[in-house]
Design an enzyme around this catalytic site. Structure first.
Site, PDB file in Angstrom:
ATOM      1  CB  CYS A  96      -0.947   0.017   1.187  1.00 36.28           C
ATOM      2  SG  CYS A  96      -2.138  -1.290   1.156  1.00 36.28           S
ATOM      3  CG  HIS A 196      -4.665  -4.433   2.857  1.00 39.42           C
ATOM      4  ND1 HIS A 196      -4.994  -3.486   1.920  1.00 39.42           N
ATOM      5  CD2 HIS A 196      -5.733  -4.543   3.660  1.00 39.42           C
ATOM      6  CE1 HIS A 196      -6.206  -3.032   2.167  1.00 39.42           C
ATOM      7  NE2 HIS A 196      -6.692  -3.651   3.215  1.00 39.42           N
TER       8      HIS A 196
END
Lengths: 255, 449
Positions: A96, A196
């Site tokens: 991210c 994620h």
């Protein structure tokens, strides 16, 4: 030479821990221990130096815009060494915000430009809406892993573009920018991704790939013995089924 | 009332009537239909209220709402969305039954629990008398973006300084909303039994919002709660007008009240709920009740009438008894597990994890639960059961927290957790997310009555 301990540098955990990076560390630790290898996690706070001789793998997670700004301001001092390490094949997992920070810059919605580590040739710009949801990708065939899919969750407003090899092709979900069907980046021993959930629990093949990278960087070329991953693949396959993605198994290729 | 709103009102009333007759409890459906027909109806009804208190924040909204209602509604009726339906349609669903055909409200006081992301849409057109912020923590990330976004919503919603704002002083994020603001009151703990310095919890507010410096804590309660200051810009935990002292294993707590230009007073309250997080909920409710003019001498009588909202560790009697707890974010789940540490004695523990919108579609939060501390301190769990749309994710979470996979069982349906048995004298503990809560509670009610 057989390595006894893998040392993982977890960068700036006090700031970049938005997407359960503890989960990735827990998975790497448990899977290494199951093979008789100890794992030492070395938290590196912002502005503390990284001693590349003392670590074998770097993990960089994501944070909120506010936290990423704080990190961005302090990145310049890390950039030259880090670029050199990546060039040298140092294993790296960036998720991210961490993935965005590896690039040239991240342009916020306000137009403000947060400089990145400039380690990889990628740029990120904030879009107008968040790209959110479950995601499945297909890894490049050259990786030759037992399974070729990766599943997880993505949630990002940033749109990332680069000309390197992607970590995977999007089978369901958005990926780097929601346009070119590419997800993440895969370069030398660097894995950068928006996925994620956390990334590694449901993708044990990636976890083992990172562990073998960490060993290989220290000259230990062993093959990790397989573990009982019934539970991991069950969770993985349930997500594939939900996303209507056919399960893909790569046939074992001869040596 | 405009014509559309009147039509919306009629449709919602008929729907509510049908639901009542057919005994289907769709808590938000009448309000959902009405808001679809007319977005104005809600604001028409809100404007008819004489008094309105809003409870918001990440954890403890429903409990604080119920506690406050028990304190203030001793002589006069108050409307509340006690079922925790806290989006616009849920709020309207709670208000509509009190609206007459002439467009007047039978009950003109309301305590409303409002979702943090929904609050700005409410305060754009309506200002309540009071807003209570319990805390600001990491919730389901996909719905809120980030903690900072939540804080942004709350900041935007609390800028009208004629509204009384009641904030948690021990939470640096919630407390930041009151900086330089008039009509702001704080509550906080002055003393509590045990500091937790070693737990690996996520501290969402560990950085100073003024200067970005790392906050220093002289004492910690849980999450980012505690007595903190910033060593760089010297920002401090604000002085709480309402402070509570909690003692080890004592249900009686002491509240010290110190408001400017008034002489300080102190009073004792018996907490109807266990757990340090409930101490905050009780303190928030008592602070708000005092600001609404309730005499502390009447607190005991009010709290005696309190019944805990569903999913706050009720025991459903039976053989075995089953205990149901709602978990929806890492701090809340960690607190529930912590309160079980001393209680579990060879009992089975079930998790039902769904990922519908109301649960949070991103289950990353499971990995931010401090499961490792729990596993270390509570070895006496006879079996671990996982169910729900993300039961497999929970099973993995347990595996990597160090539970032997052979002890973890994945159940196909949420209802299968009700078939799990305990040993003689034991209980079954069921921890579940929001969309699993009411179906499980209904089945448990049916089983045990």
């Amino acid at each position: 030479m057989r390595t006894q301990t893998i040392r993982i540098a977890h960068l700036f955990p006090e700031l970049l821990n938005l997407y359960a990076d503890q989960g990735n560390l827990a998975v790497l630790t448990a899977r290494a221990r199951a093979r008789g290898i100890e794992v030492k996690v070395v938290p590196i706070k912002l502005r503390e130096p990284i001693d590349y001789r003392q670590v074998d793998l770097i993990m960089l997670g994501g944070g909120s815009d506010r936290e990423q700004r704080v990190v961005s301001e302090a990145l310049a001092s890390y950039a030259p060494d880090l670029r050199h390490a990546i060039e040298d094949g140092f294993p790296f997992l960036a998720v991210c915000g961490g993935y965005q920070l590896l690039g040239h810059s991240y342009e916020l919605t306000s137009g403000e430009l947060l400089p990145g580590l400039q380690a990889l040739d990628l740029v990120t710009k904030a879009g107008t809406s968040r790209l959110i949801g479950n995601i499945a990708i297909e890894l490049p065939a050259t990786l030759k892993l037992a399974r070729s899919t990766v599943v997880g969750f993505e949630n990002h407003i940033g749109r990332t573009e680069h000309a390197h090899q992607a970590l995977g092709r999007v089978l369901a979900g958005h990926g780097n920018n929601g346009v070119d069907h590419a997800e993440g980046i895969f370069l030398k021993r660097v894995i950068g991704t928006y996925i994620h959930g956390p990334l590694l629990p449901k993708n044990p093949h990636l976890a083992d790939l990172l562990l073998s990278y960490a060993l290989a960087y220290r000259g230990d070329e062993r093959t990790l013995e397989p573990l009982d991953d019934t539970m991991e693949w069950l969770a993985h396959d349930q997500m594939l089924a939900r996303l209507n993605v056919a399960r893909k198994e790569r046939l074992e290729e001869g040596e | 009332m405009d014509v559309r709103s009147w039509i919306a009102f009629v449709v919602a009333s008929v729907t509510a009537f049908v639901l009542r007759v057919t005994k289907r409890a769709g808590t938000s459906l009448p309000g959902y239909l009405a808001t679809r027909i007319s977005p104005n109806l809600l604001f028409y009804v809100l404007a008819k209220l004489d008094r309105c208190v809003i409870v918001t924040g990440t954890n403890g909204k429903t409990t604080t709402n119920a506690l406050l209602k028990s304190l203030v509604a001793q002589d006069e009726a108050w409307i509340s969305n006690a079922m925790g339906a806290n989006l616009l349609q849920g709020i309207l669903s709670a208000l509509l039954p009190e609206l007459t055909w002439r467009g007047q409200l039978r009950v003109k006081r309301a305590i409303l629990e409002v979702d943090e992301a929904t609050l700005p849409r409410l305060t754009q057109r309506f200002q309540p008398d009071m807003i209570i912020v319990t805390n600001v923590m990491r919730d389901q990330l996909d719905r809120y973006g980030e903690v900072d976004a939540t804080l942004g919503y709350l900041y935007e919603s609390t800028r009208d300084e004629t509204v009384l704002l009641v904030l948690n002083a021990d939470d640096p994020l919630a407390a930041s909303l009151g900086k330089g603001r008039l009509n702001t009151f704080y509550f906080g703990l002055s003393d509590w039994p045990e500091d937790d310095l070693l737990r690996q919890e996520v501290r969402d507010g560990a950085f100073c919002l003024q200067c970005g410096g790392e906050l220093l804590y002289t004492r910690t309660v849980f999450g980012q709660m505690g007595h903190y200051h910033c060593p760089i810009c010297l920002a401090q935990r604000p002085f709480p007008q309402f402070s509570m002292r909690v003692r080890e294993r004592q249900e009686e707590v002491e509240i010290h009240e110190e408001i400017r230009l008034q002489s300080p007073i102190a009073y004792r309250v018996t907490s109807p709920l266990l757990g340090i997080y409930n101490a905050y909920n009780l303190l928030a409710a008592c602070s708000a009740a005092r600001l609404l003019g309730v005499n502390p001498a009447r607190f005991e009588a009010g709290l005696a009438q309190f019944t805990a909202p569903i999913g706050r560790m009720q025991t459903f009697p039976g053989n075995p008894p089953r205990i149901l707890a709602l978990i929806k974010n890492p701090t809340g789940a960690t607190m529930v597990l912590r309160s079980l540490e001393g209680t579990l004695n060879g009992d089975p523990l079930c998790f039902v994890i769904n990922d519908a919108d109301a649960d949070g579609r991103d289950v990353s939060w499971l990995w931010d639960i401090d499961m490792e501390s729990f596993v270390l301190r509570s070895p006496h769990v006879s079996g671990w059961y996982c169910a729900g749309t993300r039961g497999a994710d929970m099973a993995l979470r347990l595996k990597y927290a160090g539970i032997n996979p052979a002890q973890i069982q994945l159940l196909e349906n949420a209802a299968d957790t009700l078939k799990v048995n305990a040993e003689e004298g034991g209980s079954v503990y069921i921890l579940c997310t929001y969309t699993a809560l009411h179906p499980l509670a209904n089945r448990l009610e049916a089983m045990h009555t």
